[in-house]
Write a protein that holds these residues in place. Structure first.
Motif, PDB file in Angstrom:
ATOM      1  N   GLY A  55      34.401  40.639  43.241  1.00 43.71           N
ATOM      2  CA  GLY A  55      33.706  40.041  44.373  1.00 43.71           C
ATOM      3  C   GLY A  55      33.782  40.870  45.641  1.00 43.71           C
ATOM      4  N   ASP A  56      33.625  40.186  46.757  1.00 44.01           N
ATOM      5  CA  ASP A  56      33.604  40.799  48.079  1.00 44.01           C
ATOM      6  C   ASP A  56      34.923  41.532  48.329  1.00 44.01           C
ATOM      7  OD1 ASP A  56      33.534  41.456  50.748  1.00 44.01           O
ATOM      8  OD2 ASP A  56      33.078  39.420  51.455  1.00 44.01           O
ATOM      9  N   PRO A  57      34.885  42.845  48.555  1.00 47.00           N
ATOM     10  CA  PRO A  57      36.140  43.582  48.767  1.00 47.00           C
ATOM     11  C   PRO A  57      36.872  43.197  50.045  1.00 47.00           C
ATOM     12  CG  PRO A  57      34.245  44.993  49.164  1.00 47.00           C
ATOM     13  CD  PRO A  57      33.703  43.729  48.572  1.00 47.00           C
ATOM     14  N   LEU A  58      36.203  42.496  50.955  1.00 46.21           N
ATOM     15  CA  LEU A  58      36.862  42.042  52.181  1.00 46.21           C
ATOM     16  C   LEU A  58      37.593  40.714  51.987  1.00 46.21           C
ATOM     17  CD1 LEU A  58      34.124  42.946  54.840  1.00 46.21           C
ATOM     18  CD2 LEU A  58      36.103  44.279  54.105  1.00 46.21           C
ATOM     19  N   ASN A  59      37.391  40.112  50.816  1.00 53.75           N
ATOM     20  CA  ASN A  59      38.089  38.875  50.490  1.00 53.75           C
ATOM     21  C   ASN A  59      39.433  39.217  49.861  1.00 53.75           C
ATOM     22  OD1 ASN A  59      39.021  36.485  49.184  1.00 53.75           O
ATOM     23  ND2 ASN A  59      36.936  35.668  49.176  1.00 53.75           N
ATOM     24  N   THR A  75      40.010  39.147  46.039  1.00 54.07           N
ATOM     25  CA  THR A  75      39.244  40.054  45.182  1.00 54.07           C
ATOM     26  C   THR A  75      40.116  41.210  44.695  1.00 54.07           C
ATOM     27  OG1 THR A  75      37.153  39.536  46.270  1.00 54.07           O
ATOM     28  CG2 THR A  75      37.283  41.642  45.123  1.00 54.07           C
ATOM     29  N   GLY A 122      35.913  45.452  43.532  1.00 54.16           N
ATOM     30  CA  GLY A 122      34.715  45.467  44.358  1.00 54.16           C
ATOM     31  C   GLY A 122      33.600  46.288  43.740  1.00 54.16           C
ATOM     32  N   ARG A 167      25.030  39.846  40.414  1.00 53.52           N
ATOM     33  CA  ARG A 167      25.206  39.421  41.801  1.00 53.52           C
ATOM     34  C   ARG A 167      24.758  40.573  42.686  1.00 53.52           C
ATOM     35  NH1 ARG A 167      30.888  38.297  43.800  1.00 53.52           N
ATOM     36  NH2 ARG A 167      29.893  38.834  45.780  1.00 53.52           N
ATOM     37  N   GLY A 218      24.741  43.736  44.964  1.00 51.55           N
ATOM     38  CA  GLY A 218      25.724  44.803  45.102  1.00 51.55           C
ATOM     39  C   GLY A 218      25.837  45.624  43.839  1.00 51.55           C
ATOM     40  N   PHE A 223      27.979  46.261  41.476  1.00 52.65           N
ATOM     41  CA  PHE A 223      29.183  45.855  40.744  1.00 52.65           C
ATOM     42  C   PHE A 223      29.060  46.196  39.262  1.00 52.65           C
ATOM     43  CE2 PHE A 223      29.165  43.168  44.478  1.00 52.65           C
ATOM     44  CZ  PHE A 223      30.508  43.061  44.822  1.00 52.65           C
TER      45      PHE A 223
END
Length: 220
Positions: free
Chosen positions: A55-59, A62, A65, A99, A101, A103
């Protein structure tokens, strides 16, 4: 090797391949596993890889990314496709995540043979290529591991320190990790052999690159 701490080998083996989505210069794309534990290693690594949070690498939750750009993602998908066409078994992943991005699912290829493209060329992505070697064939697996034009980093998992040191002495790589991987220190010299470069970064050896060495020969 079969005498390793298998739980740790699976855990660190995954980290060595999937860290930073495989976009890591010392990512351990090739794994050689002794025949007697091969099936169990593959089973466990597939089971654990399925748990990786994508998922979101800023989360903070996760673990995996996106790849850096589309061209690289496309290259990785082609890399997996070539591996499967040549006979490697796709155990998990290998597809783009549905999704937004770039990935790619963490990917596991087993039954990789030395002649295959995926055994010779690094992916620079989250792709684990697993090969089997015969029980107790230390010399053979070292020879196979050395049969590459690259030589930046390597690792060995065994509880037999004599076996580990034999591997460390014989392997043609600038860095050797024993029962760990990807642990570095500013004082530890870092650099590769063969097509992985020459010279060292970090440590006293790196400081030598900034020095001028003068030789004076005098007769009196």
């Amino acid at each position: 090797f079969a005498d390793c701490d298998l739980d740790k080998a699976v855990r660190v083996g995954m980290q060595s391949v999937f860290f930073n989505k495989g976009e890591n210069c010392i990512a351990a794309g090739r794994l050689f596993v002794e025949a007697s534990i091969y099936d169990e290693f593959v089973r466990r690594v597939v089971h654990e890889t399925k748990k990786i949070a994508i998922g979101d690498p800023l989360n903070r939750s996760t673990s995996h990314g996106p790849q850096n750009h589309y061209a690289h993602l496309k290259k990785l998908l082609e890399y997996v496709e070539i591996g499967v066409k040549q006979g490697a078994k796709l155990r998990y992943g290998g597809k783009r995540v549905n999704r937004p991005g770039y990935f790619l699912e963490p990917t596991i290829l087993s039954d990789v043979e030395d002649y295959m493209y995926v055994a010779k060329e690094e992916s620079f992505g989250p792709i684990m290529c697993i090969s089997k070697f015969n029980d107790n064939d230390v010399e053979g697996v070292i020879k196979r591991a050395n049969a590459t034009e690259y030589g930046l980093a390597s690792g060995v998992f065994t509880k037999d320190i004599s076996k580990a040191m034999k591997f460390a002495e014989s392997i043609e790589a600038g860095t050797v990790f024993i029962n760990t991987y990807n642990k570095t220190d500013v004082a530890a010299p870092f650099g590769g052999f063969k097509q992985s470069g020459f010279g060292k970064d970090l440590g006293q050896e790196a400081l030598n690159e900034y020095l001028k060495t003068k030789c004076v020969t005098l007769e009196y």
